[in-house]
Design a protein around this motif. Structure first.
Motif, PDB file in Angstrom:
ATOM      1  N   LEU A  21       0.927  -1.264  -0.068  1.00 29.50           N
ATOM      2  CA  LEU A  21       0.017   0.106   0.093  1.00 29.50           C
ATOM      3  C   LEU A  21       0.985   1.205   0.207  1.00 29.50           C
ATOM      4  O   LEU A  21       0.493   2.297  -0.560  1.00 29.50           O
ATOM      5  N   THR A  22       2.043   1.313   0.340  1.00 30.94           N
ATOM      6  CA  THR A  22       3.037   2.364   0.593  1.00 30.94           C
ATOM      7  C   THR A  22       3.601   2.538  -0.756  1.00 30.94           C
ATOM      8  O   THR A  22       3.634   3.720  -1.142  1.00 30.94           O
ATOM      9  N   ALA A  23       3.769   1.653  -1.382  1.00 28.29           N
ATOM     10  CA  ALA A  23       4.215   1.746  -2.776  1.00 28.29           C
ATOM     11  C   ALA A  23       3.466   2.197  -3.743  1.00 28.29           C
ATOM     12  O   ALA A  23       3.605   3.111  -4.476  1.00 28.29           O
ATOM     13  N   GLN A  24       1.877   1.720  -3.567  1.00 22.17           N
ATOM     14  CA  GLN A  24       1.104   2.122  -4.315  1.00 22.17           C
ATOM     15  C   GLN A  24       0.647   3.691  -4.101  1.00 22.17           C
ATOM     16  O   GLN A  24       0.421   4.578  -4.994  1.00 22.17           O
ATOM     17  N   ALA A  25       0.758   3.985  -2.686  1.00 22.92           N
ATOM     18  CA  ALA A  25       0.461   5.464  -2.446  1.00 22.92           C
ATOM     19  C   ALA A  25       1.580   6.409  -3.100  1.00 22.92           C
ATOM     20  O   ALA A  25       1.285   7.558  -3.307  1.00 22.92           O
ATOM     21  N   LEU A  26       2.603   6.018  -3.018  1.00 27.17           N
ATOM     22  CA  LEU A  26       3.937   6.927  -3.521  1.00 27.17           C
ATOM     23  C   LEU A  26       3.621   6.908  -5.186  1.00 27.17           C
ATOM     24  O   LEU A  26       4.310   7.644  -5.894  1.00 27.17           O
ATOM     25  N   GLY A  27       2.854   6.087  -5.833  1.00 21.36           N
ATOM     26  CA  GLY A  27       2.451   6.019  -7.326  1.00 21.36           C
ATOM     27  C   GLY A  27       3.408   4.941  -7.974  1.00 21.36           C
ATOM     28  O   GLY A  27       3.616   5.079  -9.175  1.00 21.36           O
ATOM     29  N   LEU A  28       4.018   3.963  -7.424  1.00 21.97           N
ATOM     30  CA  LEU A  28       4.939   3.026  -7.741  1.00 21.97           C
ATOM     31  C   LEU A  28       3.872   1.804  -8.184  1.00 21.97           C
ATOM     32  O   LEU A  28       3.953   0.776  -7.301  1.00 21.97           O
ATOM     33  N   THR A  29       3.454   1.529  -9.065  1.00 17.53           N
ATOM     34  CA  THR A  29       2.347   0.519  -9.624  1.00 17.53           C
ATOM     35  C   THR A  29       3.233  -0.678 -10.105  1.00 17.53           C
ATOM     36  O   THR A  29       3.123  -1.530 -10.280  1.00 17.53           O
ATOM     37  N   LYS A  30       4.199  -0.342 -11.107  1.00 17.66           N
ATOM     38  CA  LYS A  30       4.786  -1.430 -11.835  1.00 17.66           C
ATOM     39  C   LYS A  30       6.504  -1.306 -11.332  1.00 17.66           C
ATOM     40  O   LYS A  30       7.139  -0.335 -11.026  1.00 17.66           O
ATOM     41  N   LEU A  31       7.201  -2.499 -12.073  1.00 12.48           N
ATOM     42  CA  LEU A  31       8.463  -2.461 -11.686  1.00 12.48           C
ATOM     43  C   LEU A  31       9.143  -1.388 -12.515  1.00 12.48           C
ATOM     44  O   LEU A  31       8.864  -1.266 -13.733  1.00 12.48           O
ATOM     45  N   GLU A  36       8.341  11.497  -9.175  1.00 11.58           N
ATOM     46  CA  GLU A  36       9.006  12.453  -8.287  1.00 11.58           C
ATOM     47  C   GLU A  36       8.010  12.937  -7.449  1.00 11.58           C
ATOM     48  O   GLU A  36       7.054  13.124  -7.467  1.00 11.58           O
ATOM     49  N   HIS A  37       8.495  13.500  -6.395  1.00  9.96           N
ATOM     50  CA  HIS A  37       7.946  13.905  -5.162  1.00  9.96           C
ATOM     51  C   HIS A  37       8.748  14.906  -4.487  1.00  9.96           C
ATOM     52  O   HIS A  37      10.211  14.852  -4.548  1.00  9.96           O
ATOM     53  N   ALA A  41       9.091  15.355   5.230  1.00 17.73           N
ATOM     54  CA  ALA A  41       8.999  14.201   6.138  1.00 17.73           C
ATOM     55  C   ALA A  41       8.331  12.937   5.865  1.00 17.73           C
ATOM     56  O   ALA A  41       8.355  11.757   6.015  1.00 17.73           O
ATOM     57  N   ALA A  42       6.972  13.406   5.445  1.00 11.38           N
ATOM     58  CA  ALA A  42       5.833  12.381   4.993  1.00 11.38           C
ATOM     59  C   ALA A  42       6.519  11.360   4.003  1.00 11.38           C
ATOM     60  O   ALA A  42       6.309  10.179   4.244  1.00 11.38           O
ATOM     61  N   ILE A  43       7.044  11.875   2.864  1.00 14.50           N
ATOM     62  CA  ILE A  43       7.684  11.144   1.773  1.00 14.50           C
ATOM     63  C   ILE A  43       9.009  10.268   2.421  1.00 14.50           C
ATOM     64  O   ILE A  43       8.952   9.122   1.816  1.00 14.50           O
ATOM     65  N   ARG A  44       9.650  11.000   3.191  1.00 12.14           N
ATOM     66  CA  ARG A  44      10.901  10.134   3.575  1.00 12.14           C
ATOM     67  C   ARG A  44      10.321   9.067   4.546  1.00 12.14           C
ATOM     68  O   ARG A  44      10.994   8.005   4.434  1.00 12.14           O
ATOM     69  N   GLY A  45       9.450   9.299   5.128  1.00  6.38           N
ATOM     70  CA  GLY A  45       8.851   8.100   6.165  1.00  6.38           C
ATOM     71  C   GLY A  45       8.316   6.889   5.307  1.00  6.38           C
ATOM     72  O   GLY A  45       8.577   5.590   5.484  1.00  6.38           O
ATOM     73  N   MET A  46       7.587   7.204   4.004  1.00  7.01           N
ATOM     74  CA  MET A  46       6.984   6.159   3.084  1.00  7.01           C
ATOM     75  C   MET A  46       8.246   5.600   2.470  1.00  7.01           C
ATOM     76  O   MET A  46       8.287   4.236   2.548  1.00  7.01           O
ATOM     77  N   ILE A  47       9.373   6.427   2.414  1.00  8.83           N
ATOM     78  CA  ILE A  47      10.680   5.628   1.587  1.00  8.83           C
ATOM     79  C   ILE A  47      11.242   4.703   2.654  1.00  8.83           C
ATOM     80  O   ILE A  47      11.669   3.637   2.170  1.00  8.83           O
TER      81      ILE A  47
END
Length: 59
Positions: A21-31, A36-37, A41-47
């Motif tokens: 779900l975190t990868a999907q929320a970042l917009g990373l759907t495919k390999l 770009e974001h 702090a929020a994006i760094r936490g997701m990373i």
């Protein structure tokens, strides 16, 4: 603020549901998809949660 270029380099198959779900929320759907974001702090936490699945570059 600087920007971050985030690329999904490892598949989310077999990853925990929260990591998927975190990868999907970042917009990373495919390999090998890259997004770009803004660097905050929020994006760094997701990373940090999916650091083993992504490659991050500062722009």
């Amino acid at each position: 603020m600087s920007k971050l270029k985030i690329t999904l380099v490892k598949s989310t198959i077999g990853a925990k549901p929260k990591q998927k779900l975190t990868a999907q929320a970042l917009g990373l759907t495919k390999l090998h998809k890259t997004v770009e974001h803004q660097d905050n702090a929020a994006i760094r936490g997701m990373i940090n949660r999916i650091a083993h699945l992504v490659k991050v570059e500062e722009i």
